[in-house]
Design a protein around this motif. Structure first.
Motif, short mmCIF file in Angstrom:
data_model
loop_
_atom_site.label_atom_id
_atom_site.label_comp_id
_atom_site.label_asym_id
_atom_site.label_seq_id
_atom_site.Cartn_x
_atom_site.Cartn_y
_atom_site.Cartn_z
N MET A 42 86.60 12.04 5.51
CA MET A 42 87.03 12.86 4.93
C MET A 42 85.94 13.95 5.87
O MET A 42 85.13 14.94 5.66
CB MET A 42 86.83 13.18 3.84
N ASN A 82 96.39 29.28 7.32
CA ASN A 82 97.16 28.84 5.99
C ASN A 82 98.32 28.21 6.22
O ASN A 82 98.99 26.92 5.43
CB ASN A 82 97.72 29.69 5.28
N ILE A 127 97.51 24.33 7.16
CA ILE A 127 96.80 23.60 5.95
C ILE A 127 98.34 23.08 5.41
O ILE A 127 98.36 21.69 5.33
CB ILE A 127 95.83 24.65 5.51
N TYR A 128 98.47 24.36 4.89
CA TYR A 128 99.67 23.52 4.24
C TYR A 128 100.79 22.54 4.13
O TYR A 128 101.08 21.45 3.93
CB TYR A 128 100.83 25.60 4.15
N LEU A 162 100.71 20.42 6.35
CA LEU A 162 99.58 18.68 6.99
C LEU A 162 98.81 18.57 5.39
O LEU A 162 99.10 16.58 5.26
CB LEU A 162 97.85 19.53 7.81
N VAL A 163 98.83 19.14 4.54
CA VAL A 163 98.41 18.45 3.04
C VAL A 163 99.96 18.01 3.22
O VAL A 163 99.77 17.00 1.57
CB VAL A 163 97.61 20.12 2.01
N THR A 164 101.09 18.79 2.81
CA THR A 164 102.50 17.95 2.10
C THR A 164 102.52 16.99 1.51
O THR A 164 102.85 16.04 0.94
CB THR A 164 103.16 18.97 1.91
N TYR A 224 100.53 14.51 2.40
CA TYR A 224 99.65 13.39 1.83
C TYR A 224 99.47 12.73 0.52
O TYR A 224 99.56 12.56 -0.22
CB TYR A 224 98.42 13.74 2.82
N LEU A 225 100.05 14.62 0.63
CA LEU A 225 99.64 14.52 -1.20
C LEU A 225 101.15 13.97 -1.79
O LEU A 225 100.86 13.51 -2.91
CB LEU A 225 100.39 15.81 -1.58
N CYS A 246 100.31 10.37 -1.77
CA CYS A 246 99.24 9.97 -3.13
C CYS A 246 100.18 9.94 -4.07
O CYS A 246 100.06 9.37 -4.79
CB CYS A 246 98.28 11.02 -2.79
#
Length: 93
Positions: free
Chosen positions: A17, A50, A53-54, A56-58, A60-61, A64
């Motif tokens: 990170m 933005n 980023i959205y 990319l994160v979805t 992984y979330l 998790c």
């Protein structure tokens, strides 16, 4: 032993990170449109960043959340990983 594994995982995740390298991961058409828009005072670059980023994160979330639910469900000692039909078949033998 388990604490050492957790510590190594947390340390590796922290390094992952903290390590930041700026990259250009846009196609030529997107780069040209964004640079032209930005030089003319537009805000398309902010929206594009933005969106990246959205996207990319979805995933992984989602991974998790599934991992957390799985961990919470199977960390108890009395939960068996075998299905009920499998354990019934094993008991009859």
């Amino acid at each position: 032993n388990k604490a050492l594994k957790i510590l190594v995982f947390v340390f590796a995740f922290g390094l992952f990170m903290a390590y930041h390298v700026p990259v250009k991961a846009q196609c030529a058409i997107c780069s040209a449109n964004v640079s032209t828009n930005k030089s003319n005072g537009g805000k398309a670059a902010n929206g594009l960043n933005n969106g990246i980023i959205y996207l990319l994160v979805t995933p992984y979330l989602a991974v998790c959340i599934v991992g957390y639910v799985w961990y919470k469900k199977y960390r108890r000692k009395d939960v068996s990983l075998q299905t009920s039909t499998m354990s019934a078949a094993l008991k009859t033998d």
